[in-house]
Design a protein around this motif. Sequence first.
Motif, PDB file in Angstrom:
ATOM      1  N   LEU A 207       0.755  -1.253  -0.020  1.00  0.00           N
ATOM      2  CA  LEU A 207       0.195   0.025   0.073  1.00  0.00           C
ATOM      3  C   LEU A 207       0.805   1.174  -0.017  1.00  0.00           C
ATOM      4  N   SER A 212       2.403   1.957  -5.465  1.00  0.00           N
ATOM      5  CA  SER A 212       1.077   2.166  -5.390  1.00  0.00           C
ATOM      6  C   SER A 212       0.850   3.646  -5.524  1.00  0.00           C
ATOM      7  N   LYS A 213       1.820   4.716  -5.295  1.00  0.00           N
ATOM      8  CA  LYS A 213       1.342   6.030  -5.337  1.00  0.00           C
ATOM      9  C   LYS A 213       1.430   6.398  -6.862  1.00  0.00           C
ATOM     10  N   MET A 216      -1.958   5.353  -8.160  1.00  0.00           N
ATOM     11  CA  MET A 216      -2.977   6.460  -7.683  1.00  0.00           C
ATOM     12  C   MET A 216      -2.895   7.631  -8.625  1.00  0.00           C
ATOM     13  N   GLN A 263       0.923  12.786  -5.152  1.00  0.00           N
ATOM     14  CA  GLN A 263       1.291  11.750  -4.461  1.00  0.00           C
ATOM     15  C   GLN A 263       2.578  11.864  -3.957  1.00  0.00           C
ATOM     16  N   CYS A 290      -5.430  -4.001  -0.018  1.00  0.00           N
ATOM     17  CA  CYS A 290      -6.181  -2.901   0.719  1.00  0.00           C
ATOM     18  C   CYS A 290      -7.188  -3.702   1.437  1.00  0.00           C
ATOM     19  N   LYS A 345      -6.753   4.868   4.723  1.00  0.00           N
ATOM     20  CA  LYS A 345      -6.024   5.117   3.417  1.00  0.00           C
ATOM     21  C   LYS A 345      -6.222   3.938   2.289  1.00  0.00           C
ATOM     22  N   GLU A 348      -9.664   4.469   0.835  1.00  0.00           N
ATOM     23  CA  GLU A 348      -9.557   5.558  -0.444  1.00  0.00           C
ATOM     24  C   GLU A 348      -8.779   5.119  -1.521  1.00  0.00           C
ATOM     25  N   THR A 349      -7.762   4.212  -1.267  1.00  0.00           N
ATOM     26  CA  THR A 349      -7.079   3.691  -2.369  1.00  0.00           C
ATOM     27  C   THR A 349      -7.857   2.993  -3.411  1.00  0.00           C
ATOM     28  N   ASN A 352     -10.060   5.157  -5.362  1.00  0.00           N
ATOM     29  CA  ASN A 352      -9.058   5.699  -6.318  1.00  0.00           C
ATOM     30  C   ASN A 352      -8.847   4.828  -7.682  1.00  0.00           C
TER      31      ASN A 352
END
Length: 624
Positions: A207, A212-213, A216, A263, A290, A345, A348-349, A352
């Motif tokens: 995560l 991951s960022k 996103m 991010q 997640c 978090k 929300e991931t 997103n």
Amino acid sequence: MKSTGEAGKRHTNRLGDHAFAIRDSSRENPVELSFEFSCDNAKRIWAQETLLLAPEILTREKGEPILVKSIKWAKDCCVALGQICEYWENNHPRKSLWNWTEKELSACLQSLMIRREITERFSSPVYSKQRLTDYTVLLNLSHSGHLKGKTHDSLSFPVTKTIKSALMQPLLDDLGLTPEEWARGKSHPPLPLGVASVLLSQAISTLESEESKVAMAFYSAWRLRPTSMKLWFISKNRRFDIIQASYLTHMDPYRLKEQLKIQGVEHTIQLPWKNLQEFRFFRRRLIGACLNIIFIQTGHRSHELLSTVSNDRRRKNGSLLVRQALDKSLDGIKVYRPLPELSSKAAETLWNLSFIDSDKFPIPLQHSLHDSGYARQVMENTFNPSAIAANENLTLNKRLNSFYQSDVLPVIPEAHNIHPRLSTHQFRHTFAEFALRRFDEDIHERLREHFVHSSGYSTLIYERWKLSPAVQTMLEKDYLYELIGKTAAGKLEMRFWGPAYHRIKNMIEKINFAHPSNPEKHYWNIVSQVERFTAFEWGFCVLFCDSKHEARCHNQFTGLPDIDGESTAERCTGCPNNMGNSIQKENLIRTALAHSEIGRTHPIKAVGKICSDIAEQIIRRVEK
């Protein structure tokens, strides 16, 4: 079960129909509940009569789908009724239920309670207590309805607790299980704490990774500037991916550099995936991470998670609150529940990772809106919001296990033999039990062994795994009973200290003297005298019912002990309900040193004196 579309027109919901049209409050389109059992029509009608008597049937209006508490409940009831009808057809085809004897009923339920296929996932040959409860509730519903003239047949007697115990006893004897052991449930073995910790560690790593960022940022940028997915990756006709192309042109036509900066990965100069296939593989891992985080941290039921949608979330005092349907505790009423920071978090991931804007549409946590087919629908303006629906529980388990197989079993291969598969139900008590046991030295050592490969993530788990306001009483008392047994066996003599521990030791000695042949049976008498047993970084609170008035954590308004809200290292070290071990002792020493330093340097002498006194009190307790 399938969507009926024009179900109200095609189904009259009359007794004897091969299907009913039903719906619940979470969906508008009805679904078809099939009664295609291998039995005659009279038995099918009996099943339908019984189902319609259930309090979970909310409304039944002519020409309209039947409104039920939940589709899953209706499906489970229908399966159970079908199994009873088919046994009835195969064994007593011309005999009414009214003429069945208790012996014949027992034979029926024993047959239905035996699992025909034994697998790694379901290793017990006998189903859980809940399965027996499902059958007997329906049979008793039919019985009470028959007495009121609402069913044309039923048993002539109710299925009592005595009947249930008698019919299960021979099955349990063959397995060497007591009724109590069986009642605790063997069909869903709990997730071992060591495995759960490694699972959470790997999930956090995924995560919070830069990959991951970037993912996103990928979806956020696409929603701002929808474009063909072919433009994002290197191909035969494209030498550069979309990030490289942006740097070469010193422009940001797709808003990707903007989102990478948001991010915190603006230093990324190329996509971490060579092609769409690699991206999909990582996306699958991230979704699994997640979901595992949310289940481990919250213990929410699968249907509660499936009922969570993006437009029913809000923030209050920095916490994310999500609205969920609590079918088992509040009859399906939706209420707001807070999520821990890490789970927030993760949620929300998940929202997103979608080509559809989660702020504009009700996107479930469990969805497939990240698939490229939805990107085409958005670009072609053919997306239909009514098509949004949560994936079924089967897909949920598949995603949990996909991450488990790819990221956990390679790290601890021995877990394949200990716990080969995950199930959403297994997470119900994992967080509470870990929170309670995280200062047990045996558990601590096992976790340290597991985290040799990534000790940083081990630390992260302890920081992020917040203790819930009240650990479940059952788990508290089970663990206290375990500690009492270890104390009686002399295994904790040098580890624990404190007035509550000495009181427990004295009580054990009295029981051993009064009942030398079998003292274990009486240890529960000690547990029954304890109202709360809770773990903190600085010690355990063993709140005995008769010593609540001596507790140091009284709330100033209620005058009652408030363990979760008022406990501190300073208060607890002077409390008669306190005990601790060597792990917590280290924490207390650090606390004492901090207070000592404040006492030595604080410019206000009165405050310094208070801090020095607290430090001395803690040291005295530790040295005892």
